[in-house]
Design an enzyme around this catalytic site. Structure first.
Site, PDB file in Angstrom:
ATOM      1  N   GLY B  15     -47.568   0.724 -13.186  1.00  0.00           N
ATOM      2  CA  GLY B  15     -46.529   0.449 -12.186  1.00  0.00           C
ATOM      3  C   GLY B  15     -46.896   1.056 -10.854  1.00  0.00           C
ATOM      4  CG  ASP B 148     -42.507   7.195 -15.419  1.00  0.00           C
ATOM      5  OD1 ASP B 148     -41.660   6.771 -14.602  1.00  0.00           O
ATOM      6  OD2 ASP B 148     -43.056   6.468 -16.262  1.00  0.00           O
ATOM      7  CG  MET B 194     -37.067   2.747 -12.445  1.00  0.00           C
ATOM      8  SD  MET B 194     -38.381   1.906 -11.489  1.00  0.00           S
ATOM      9  CE  MET B 194     -39.238   1.041 -12.800  1.00  0.00           C
ATOM     10  N   GLY B 195     -38.027   6.033 -14.974  1.00  0.00           N
ATOM     11  CA  GLY B 195     -38.623   7.219 -15.592  1.00  0.00           C
ATOM     12  C   GLY B 195     -38.861   7.055 -17.084  1.00  0.00           C
ATOM     13  CE1 TYR B 303     -40.391  -2.881 -11.998  1.00  0.00           C
ATOM     14  CE2 TYR B 303     -40.245  -5.113 -11.148  1.00  0.00           C
ATOM     15  CZ  TYR B 303     -40.568  -4.246 -12.174  1.00  0.00           C
ATOM     16  OH  TYR B 303     -41.066  -4.736 -13.345  1.00  0.00           O
ATOM     17  CD  GLN B 305     -35.917   4.072  -9.456  1.00  0.00           C
ATOM     18  OE1 GLN B 305     -35.692   5.231  -9.769  1.00  0.00           O
ATOM     19  NE2 GLN B 305     -35.299   3.072 -10.039  1.00  0.00           N
ATOM     20  NE  ARG B 306     -42.652  -0.137  -9.693  1.00  0.00           N
ATOM     21  CZ  ARG B 306     -42.948  -0.696 -10.851  1.00  0.00           C
ATOM     22  NH1 ARG B 306     -42.842   0.005 -11.967  1.00  0.00           N
ATOM     23  NH2 ARG B 306     -43.359  -1.937 -10.903  1.00  0.00           N
TER      24      ARG B 306
END
Lengths: 426, 426
Positions: B15, B148, B194-195, B303, B305-306
Site C-alpha cells: 500500500g 501501519d 486503517m492499520g 485511502y 489518510q495514507r
C-alpha cells in the site's frame, strides 16, 4: 431608522463549516467600528441557546481570538438544528417567538445576525416579520452559510469553496494512490461526499480532473439524477478497461428511480426502528463487488470534509468574512429582512472580483438552488466545463492556519456569560 | 566488494503512503552521487513489473520531477501486492526467482532497493539470499515503508508520521464540529482509521487531545484489545454525560473476543461469496444507535489518510528520504541483506536528532511490532503519556506542496521504458 442604537446579537445555526466562524469574525470586527452598536453578544447554540438566554459577552474575548476565528472550523458559538416552526406547531412557535422577543427586550438587542442555511434564513425572515408586527425596532440580516451551496440568489455559499477544495484534493490524492496500485485485476474506489439531496459538493470534485479525462474522478453520481445501476456498472467497466482503475464520487443523497436513498436499507431496522444506514458508498461497493467482482474500497469523508480548516479556501474564507461585515454595515445603514449574497464579477483581465449584495429574505427562505441542467454532461456522469468555470475560482488560495507541534492551533472563545435577566424558559 | 559497478533498480511495494515517493527520491538523488552506479532504473509496479521486465530509465526524468516526488503521494513507480511465496507455491516461487535473476542479469542490475512493509522486506531478504546462493554480485537493501508502523527494530516507519498527523488533525476538526453541535440530546461520531490488525494509527490520534482529557478522541478502540460491547457503551454514556458528545476512533481491524473482525458481516454474502463488509465504524454506529439511541455519525478515511500529502509530516518525509539515501550509501559501501532503520536520539536540549542504521533483513521479515502494553491506559481506551512522548515528534513540521489554482500540483514521472532484452515471461 439609521440612528438606531443598541446591542448586537449574533448566532450560528445548522451544520458547521470550515468558514462559518470567519463570518462571525466579520460581524464582530465590523461591529466594533460602529458607535450605534453598544454591547456585542454571541448567542450560544443558535436560537436554542438564545431562547434559554444563553448569551456571551464578546467584549470579554481577546481580539486575537476573534481574528483566529477566521481559520478555526466548526461553530465557535455553538449551533443547533432548532427551528421555530409555525407550520408544524403554531402554538409552540408563537410561544418561542414571545420568549425570543422577551430576551431581545431584556438585553436591548437591536441588531440580530444569524448565519445559516435555508432553515436559518427562514428563521431570520420570521424574526424580521415579527419585529415589524410588534413594532420592535430590530435590524435582522441573514448571513449565508452552507456547504451544500443550495441557497438561491447568491453566487455561492460560504463553506462551499472550502469543502470542494478539500474533497477535490482528496480525490486527487486517493486517485494517485489507487492508480499506483492499478494492475490488470483492476480496482475501484468510491468516495462519498455530503450535500444531502443537492449534488453541488459531488460535482465540485470534478476540479480534481484538471481538464484531463484520464484523471479521477471518472464518475460523479449526483443525487439530482436517479441512479441507473446498469448504466453505472457499464461505465465502471469501460473506465477500468481504459485506466485499470475507477474513482467514483457519490453524493450521500443518491436515490434510485423510485426516489429512495440507496444508502438507507429499510429492510434492516434497529431496536428503535431506525433504518440501518450503510451509506451510499458502501451500497455501491456492494453492488460493484457483487455484480462485477471488482475489488472496491470506500472512503466516507463525513464531517471531516466540512470541518477541514487545515485545507480551507482563502477565497471562501474571505467571502465568508465579507458577508459578516456586509451584514453589519447593512443593518447599521437601516436595512432589515435581507440576506447578504455574494456577487462575482469578471473583470476585463479575466480576474474575478468578489463583492456582496442584499436579497430579501422572502426570496430565500425555503427555496433550493440546484445545479443548472446544462452544466452536466449528456450521460449525467460528469459536470461539464460550464460547471468548472463556475467552481474553479471558489477554491483558490490557502487559509494559513498556525501550527504547533505539527498540529493546527485553533482558537477557543472564553465564553463569558451575560447575566440572565429573565426567569428560565417555561 | 566495495568496487562493484553496475546498474541500480528501485521498486515500490504494498500500500502506498504520503511519503513512499520521498524514499524513492532519496535513492535516486543519492545514486547520482556515486560513480559505481551506472544506469538508474525504476521497476514499475514492484516485483510484478520487474518480472515482466517493465523498467523505466530514471535518467530521462527531470531533476525537478525527482525533487517533486518528495511531496507527491502514492507510488510514483506503481506498486503491487505480488509476493514471491515459497511457502504457498514453491514451484512458482522458484520460477519467479529464476526470471527475476534473468532480468537482473539482462540489465546488469547490481544494486536493488525495495521500499515496502513486512512482505516486501521478506521479498528483499529472499532476493539477497538467492543472490548469495547464485554467487550473483548484488547489493540488496530494504527501505522501510508502512503506515501501519509495525516493522520491528526501526524507531518508526516512513508513512506513519504523516498518517497520524492527518488523522489527528481530522479528529481535532471533526471534534470541534461535533462539539459545536452538542446539545442536551448528545451525539457521537466514530472515525475509522486503517492499520489492519495493528493499532498504531488509531493510537496516534491521541495527539489530537493535546493533553486535555475533555478533548477528542474520547475513546480509541485498538484492534489489539478484544472489543467489549458493554464496557464500550458504558464509556460512551459517561463521555456524553460529561461533554454532551463523544468522538471514538476505531482501528479497522477491531475484533470481538472470538477474534472475528466486527466490521465483516459473515451473515451477508454477495454473489461471489464475499462477506459484505460494513466496516468497523458502521458496525459500531449500528450498536450505539441500536442499544442506547444516541445519534451517531461515521467517518471512514480509507485511502485518503495514507495519501494525504497536502498535510504530510515534514519529519516523516525527511526520514523517508533519509532512508532512501542511507540505503544507497550502505549498498555502495558493500552491504547487502539489510533494511535501513530509523534511529532517534534525544539530545541534552531535549531536541530529537534523527538518524539511520542497518538491521539484518533476517530480523525483519515476518516479525510484527506491536504497541507496548504499558503505553496503553488501564481501561484500554486510550494510549498514555509514554505513547504521546513517542508519537508527538513524528508529526512535526509541514511538507510544503506547491499549489496551482488552489489545488496541489503533484509531479508525474515520464516513465520512459527501458528496452526489453528478454522474451516475455512465461
Amino acid at each position: 431608522m439609521a440612528d438606531l442604537v443598541g446591542n448586537l446579537l449574533v448566532g450560528q445555526s445548522g451544520g458547521p463549516t470550515a468558514v462559518i466562524n470567519a463570518s462571525v469574525a466579520g460581524v464582530l470586527q465590523e461591529a466594533g467600528r460602529h458607535e450605534c452598536i453598544e454591547e456585542i453578544y454571541g448567542g450560544l447554540n443558535g436560537i436554542l441557546g438564545i431562547l434559554n438566554e444563553e448569551l456571551i459577552d464578546i467584549n470579554e474575548e481577546k481580539a486575537k481570538s476573534i481574528e483566529g476565528l477566521k481559520y478555526t472550523p466548526a461553530a465557535a458559538l455553538g449551533t443547533c438544528r432548532y427551528k421555530i416552526d409555525f407550520k408544524k406547531n403554531a402554538e409552540k412557535a408563537a410561544k418561542d417567538m414571545d420568549r425570543l422577543f422577551e430576551v431581545f427586550t431584556a438585553h436591548n438587542i437591536r441588531f440580530f445576525f444569524y448565519a445559516g442555511g435555508n432553515d436559518s434564513q427562514d428563521t431570520s425572515h420570521k424574526i424580521h416579520e415579527e419585529a415589524v408586527k410588534r413594532a420592535y425596532a430590530l435590524r435582522v440580516i441573514g448571513v449565508p452559510k452552507t456547504i451544500d451551496n443550495d441557497l438561491p440568489h447568491t453566487d455561492s455559499c460560504p463553506g462551499y469553496g472550502s469543502v470542494i477544495k478539500y474533497c477535490s484534493a482528496t480525490v486527487m490524492e486517493v486517485g494517485l494512490d489507487v492508480g499506483s496500485m492499478a494492475t490488470d485485476d483492476g480496482s475501484c474506489c468510491i468516495i462519498e461526499v455530503m450535500g444531502r439531496s443537492a449534488g453541488w459538493i459531488a460535482a465540485g470534485t470534478v476540479l480534481a480532473k484538471q481538464g484531463n479525462p484520464a484523471n479521477p474522478p471518472h464518475i460523479i453520481l449526483l443525487p439530482e439524477l436517479p441512479f441507473d445501476e446498469e448504466k453505472f456498472l457499464a461505465k465502471v467497466r469501460v473506465t477500468v478497461t481504459a485506466y485499470k482503475y475507477c474513482i467514483v464520487v457519490v453524493g450521500e443523497g443518491l436515490k434510485n428511480a423510485a426516489g429512495e436513498e440507496i444508502g438507507a436499507d429499510k429492510t434492516r431496522l434497529d431496536a428503535f426502528g431506525h433504518p440501518v444506514l450503510s451509506g451510499a458508498a458502501e451500497k455501491l461497493a456492494e453492488i460493484i463487488q457483487g455484480k462485477i467482482d471488482l475489488k472496491t474500497r470506500t472512503v466516507k469523508l463525513g464531517y471531516a470534509q466540512r470541518a477541514a480548516a487545515h485545507f480551507a479556501s482563502a477565497t471562501d474564507a474571505k467571502n465568508a468574512a465579507a458577508c459578516g461585515e456586509a451584514a453589519v454595515r447593512a443593518a447599521v445603514d437601516g436595512q432589515s429582512g435581507f440576506m447578504v449574497k455574494i456577487i462575482r464579477s469578471v473583470q476585463a483581465s479575466g480576474a474575478i472580483a468578489w463583492g456582496t449584495g442584499l436579497q430579501s429574505l422572502a426570496d430565500i427562505a425555503n427555496v433550493e438552488h440546484f445545479i443548472p441542467k446544462d452544466w452536466i454532461s449528456e450521460d449525467g456522469f460528469l459536470p461539464n466545463e460550464k460547471f468548472v468555470e463556475y467552481a474553479a475560482p471558489l477554491v483558490e488560495g490557502e487559509v494559513k492556519v498556525p501550527m504547533e507541534g505539527g498540529l493546527p492551533k485553533f482558537v477557543q472563545l472564553e465564553k463569558v456569560r451575560v447575566e440572565k435577566k429573565l426567569a428560565p424558559r417555561a
